[in-house]
Motif scaffolding. Structure first.
Motif, PDB file in Angstrom:
ATOM      1  N   UNK A   6       7.493  10.294 -15.316  1.00  0.00           N
ATOM      2  CA  UNK A   6       6.982  11.236 -14.316  1.00  0.00           C
ATOM      3  C   UNK A   6       7.142  10.671 -12.898  1.00  0.00           C
ATOM      4  N   UNK A   7       8.148   9.826 -12.722  1.00  0.00           N
ATOM      5  CA  UNK A   7       8.443   9.263 -11.402  1.00  0.00           C
ATOM      6  C   UNK A   7       7.623   8.052 -11.021  1.00  0.00           C
ATOM      7  N   UNK A   8       6.784   7.543 -11.929  1.00  0.00           N
ATOM      8  CA  UNK A   8       5.937   6.377 -11.633  1.00  0.00           C
ATOM      9  C   UNK A   8       6.024   5.396 -12.797  1.00  0.00           C
ATOM     10  N   UNK A   9       5.456   4.218 -12.612  1.00  0.00           N
ATOM     11  CA  UNK A   9       5.429   3.250 -13.702  1.00  0.00           C
ATOM     12  C   UNK A   9       4.608   3.793 -14.867  1.00  0.00           C
ATOM     13  N   UNK A  10       4.878   3.255 -16.043  1.00  0.00           N
ATOM     14  CA  UNK A  10       4.158   3.747 -17.225  1.00  0.00           C
ATOM     15  C   UNK A  10       2.663   3.491 -17.099  1.00  0.00           C
ATOM     16  N   UNK A  11       2.267   2.374 -16.527  1.00  0.00           N
ATOM     17  CA  UNK A  11       0.847   2.073 -16.363  1.00  0.00           C
ATOM     18  C   UNK A  11       0.190   3.110 -15.460  1.00  0.00           C
ATOM     19  N   UNK A  12       0.849   3.458 -14.359  1.00  0.00           N
ATOM     20  CA  UNK A  12       0.305   4.472 -13.462  1.00  0.00           C
ATOM     21  C   UNK A  12       0.206   5.820 -14.160  1.00  0.00           C
ATOM     22  N   UNK A  13       1.196   6.123 -15.000  1.00  0.00           N
ATOM     23  CA  UNK A  13       1.186   7.391 -15.735  1.00  0.00           C
ATOM     24  C   UNK A  13       0.055   7.448 -16.750  1.00  0.00           C
ATOM     25  N   UNK A  14      -0.154   6.357 -17.477  1.00  0.00           N
ATOM     26  CA  UNK A  14      -1.096   6.393 -18.601  1.00  0.00           C
ATOM     27  C   UNK A  14      -2.537   6.120 -18.176  1.00  0.00           C
ATOM     28  N   UNK A  15      -2.754   5.482 -17.030  1.00  0.00           N
ATOM     29  CA  UNK A  15      -4.111   5.095 -16.619  1.00  0.00           C
ATOM     30  C   UNK A  15      -5.068   6.277 -16.518  1.00  0.00           C
ATOM     31  N   UNK A  16      -4.696   7.418 -15.899  1.00  0.00           N
ATOM     32  CA  UNK A  16      -5.627   8.552 -15.857  1.00  0.00           C
ATOM     33  C   UNK A  16      -5.992   9.069 -17.248  1.00  0.00           C
ATOM     34  N   UNK A  17      -5.047   8.975 -18.191  1.00  0.00           N
ATOM     35  CA  UNK A  17      -5.337   9.397 -19.557  1.00  0.00           C
ATOM     36  C   UNK A  17      -6.339   8.453 -20.213  1.00  0.00           C
ATOM     37  N   UNK A  18      -6.221   7.166 -19.939  1.00  0.00           N
ATOM     38  CA  UNK A  18      -7.138   6.196 -20.537  1.00  0.00           C
ATOM     39  C   UNK A  18      -8.568   6.414 -20.052  1.00  0.00           C
ATOM     40  N   UNK A  19      -8.726   6.657 -18.760  1.00  0.00           N
ATOM     41  CA  UNK A  19     -10.072   6.883 -18.242  1.00  0.00           C
ATOM     42  C   UNK A  19     -10.634   8.199 -18.769  1.00  0.00           C
ATOM     43  N   UNK A  20      -9.777   9.216 -18.894  1.00  0.00           N
ATOM     44  CA  UNK A  20     -10.233  10.507 -19.415  1.00  0.00           C
ATOM     45  C   UNK A  20     -10.658  10.378 -20.878  1.00  0.00           C
ATOM     46  N   UNK A  21      -9.862   9.706 -21.683  1.00  0.00           N
ATOM     47  CA  UNK A  21     -10.210   9.538 -23.094  1.00  0.00           C
ATOM     48  C   UNK A  21     -11.472   8.704 -23.260  1.00  0.00           C
ATOM     49  N   UNK A  22     -11.644   7.709 -22.398  1.00  0.00           N
ATOM     50  CA  UNK A  22     -12.853   6.891 -22.457  1.00  0.00           C
ATOM     51  C   UNK A  22     -14.095   7.728 -22.177  1.00  0.00           C
ATOM     52  N   UNK A  23     -14.017   8.561 -21.151  1.00  0.00           N
ATOM     53  CA  UNK A  23     -15.159   9.398 -20.779  1.00  0.00           C
ATOM     54  C   UNK A  23     -15.429  10.452 -21.840  1.00  0.00           C
ATOM     55  N   UNK A  24     -14.374  11.062 -22.376  1.00  0.00           N
ATOM     56  CA  UNK A  24     -14.550  12.058 -23.437  1.00  0.00           C
ATOM     57  C   UNK A  24     -15.187  11.417 -24.667  1.00  0.00           C
ATOM     58  N   UNK A  25     -14.815  10.178 -24.958  1.00  0.00           N
ATOM     59  CA  UNK A  25     -15.434   9.474 -26.079  1.00  0.00           C
ATOM     60  C   UNK A  25     -16.923   9.283 -25.879  1.00  0.00           C
ATOM     61  N   UNK A  26     -17.327   8.967 -24.652  1.00  0.00           N
ATOM     62  CA  UNK A  26     -18.755   8.825 -24.346  1.00  0.00           C
ATOM     63  C   UNK A  26     -19.463  10.157 -24.530  1.00  0.00           C
ATOM     64  N   UNK A  27     -18.850  11.236 -24.037  1.00  0.00           N
ATOM     65  CA  UNK A  27     -19.454  12.558 -24.173  1.00  0.00           C
ATOM     66  C   UNK A  27     -19.610  12.933 -25.635  1.00  0.00           C
ATOM     67  N   UNK A  28     -18.574  12.681 -26.438  1.00  0.00           N
ATOM     68  CA  UNK A  28     -18.641  13.014 -27.857  1.00  0.00           C
ATOM     69  C   UNK A  28     -19.745  12.219 -28.553  1.00  0.00           C
ATOM     70  N   UNK A  29     -19.928  10.975 -28.156  1.00  0.00           N
ATOM     71  CA  UNK A  29     -20.968  10.146 -28.757  1.00  0.00           C
ATOM     72  C   UNK A  29     -22.359  10.620 -28.355  1.00  0.00           C
ATOM     73  N   UNK A  30     -22.566  10.899 -27.072  1.00  0.00           N
ATOM     74  CA  UNK A  30     -23.894  11.255 -26.578  1.00  0.00           C
ATOM     75  C   UNK A  30     -24.313  12.676 -26.951  1.00  0.00           C
ATOM     76  N   UNK A  31     -23.348  13.542 -27.224  1.00  0.00           N
ATOM     77  CA  UNK A  31     -23.667  14.937 -27.524  1.00  0.00           C
ATOM     78  C   UNK A  31     -23.695  15.231 -29.023  1.00  0.00           C
ATOM     79  N   UNK A  32     -23.651  14.192 -29.854  1.00  0.00           N
ATOM     80  CA  UNK A  32     -23.705  14.415 -31.298  1.00  0.00           C
ATOM     81  C   UNK A  32     -24.992  13.836 -31.880  1.00  0.00           C
ATOM     82  N   UNK A  33     -24.970  12.591 -32.305  1.00  0.00           N
ATOM     83  CA  UNK A  33     -26.137  12.008 -32.976  1.00  0.00           C
ATOM     84  C   UNK A  33     -27.406  12.011 -32.117  1.00  0.00           C
TER      85      UNK A  33
END
Length: 276
Positions: free
Chosen positions: A72-99
């Motif tokens: 996408x015109x940038x380094x792979x780390x720059x491309x994947x970093x926003x996805x990593x933070x999004x998945x991390x936050x979604x994981x927290x939401x899934x954990x806190x909104x279930x059990x």
């Protein structure tokens, strides 16, 4: 005044104050509980971004750069970093909104006690959502700081990825919260959500590679996934606009609709359950 006299005094309760600030009382309670396991939360919030960004930047990123150059015109780390933070936050939401939601209704029915305080179902759910937003915000900020240290957020608008990730977490989490508030027995439903919903959405949401690299018959998963919409929004902030403005607007509207709809449904279900 003697100790006995002070003990026998009745604490005045202001119903109007409870009605106006009830959600914040629930929020305060959950923050106080969170302090009991703050050490593990801090270790996870700090350690996870370093491990993941280092692995993707030095490991997979080096391999991708050697074979494909940029993504996408940038380094792979720059491309994947926003996805990593999004998945991390979604994981927290899934954990806190279930059990924890089922805990409050069944195993340790604090929501029933709060409702007798009296706090309304809306105030209880609002307080829970406020707390989960805080839970998502703290790791998001730390994640972004680490991203910046790794050079994975070149744009000056980079901090916007914090907001988009939290919005994605709410978009996926509040519908799950509504479901969690509706069930009365744990029969492995939350494990199924993790394996059948969260995991596939993480893999097929344009996180590790662009969504258009998938066959067209699998791309629909990303189109419906809050993770894809949140990740794409985060990329707009971290390394600049790479998509038409109408698509960015669509990302926002879709995430807001899911978050508000799930929140509203959670309030309805919780209120009905508590008023029985």
């Amino acid at each position: 005044m003697s100790t006995t006299a002070r003990t026998n005094q009745t604490v005045a309760i202001d119903p109007a104050r409870i009605r106006s600030n009830g959600a914040w009382y629930v929020f305060e309670h959950m923050v106080r509980v969170m302090r009991n396991y703050r050490s593990s939360l801090i270790a996870t919030a700090v350690g996870t971004p370093f491990i993941y960004l280092f692995a993707f930047g030095i490991g997979i990123g080096t391999l991708v750069s050697a074979n494909a150059g940029t993504v996408d015109g940038v380094s792979y780390l720059t491309f994947v970093a926003p996805a990593l933070i999004c998945m991390s936050v979604v994981g927290i939401a899934a954990m806190e909104f279930t059990y924890p939601i089922m805990l409050g209704f069944k195993w340790n029915p604090i929501f029933i006690g709060m409702n007798a305080a009296p706090l309304s179902g809306r105030q209880i759910i609002d307080g829970v959502v406020l707390f989960v937003m805080l839970r998502m915000a703290i790791p998001s900020v730390i994640y972004y700081v680490v991203m910046a240290l790794f050079g994975a957020a070149p744009s000056s608008f980079g901090p916007g990825v914090i907001v988009t990730s939290i919005l994605a977490g709410l978009a996926l989490g509040t519908p799950i919260m509504a479901y969690s508030a509706s069930i009365t027995e744990d029969k492995g439903q939350f494990a199924v959500i993790g394996r059948v919903v969260i995991l596939p959405l993480s893999l097929f949401s344009g996180t590790m590679f662009p969504l258009d690299q998938l066959p067209i018959y699998l791309q629909w998963i990303g189109w419906l996934s809050p993770i894809w919409h949140g990740t794409e929004l985060g990329r707009q902030f971290t390394y600049g606009a790479t998509e038409p403005i109408w698509l960015t607007v669509l990302h926002v509207l879709y995430l807001v609709a899911l978050a508000v709809g799930g929140w509203w449904l959670s309030v309805r279900i919780a209120t009905k359950r508590l008023d029985k």
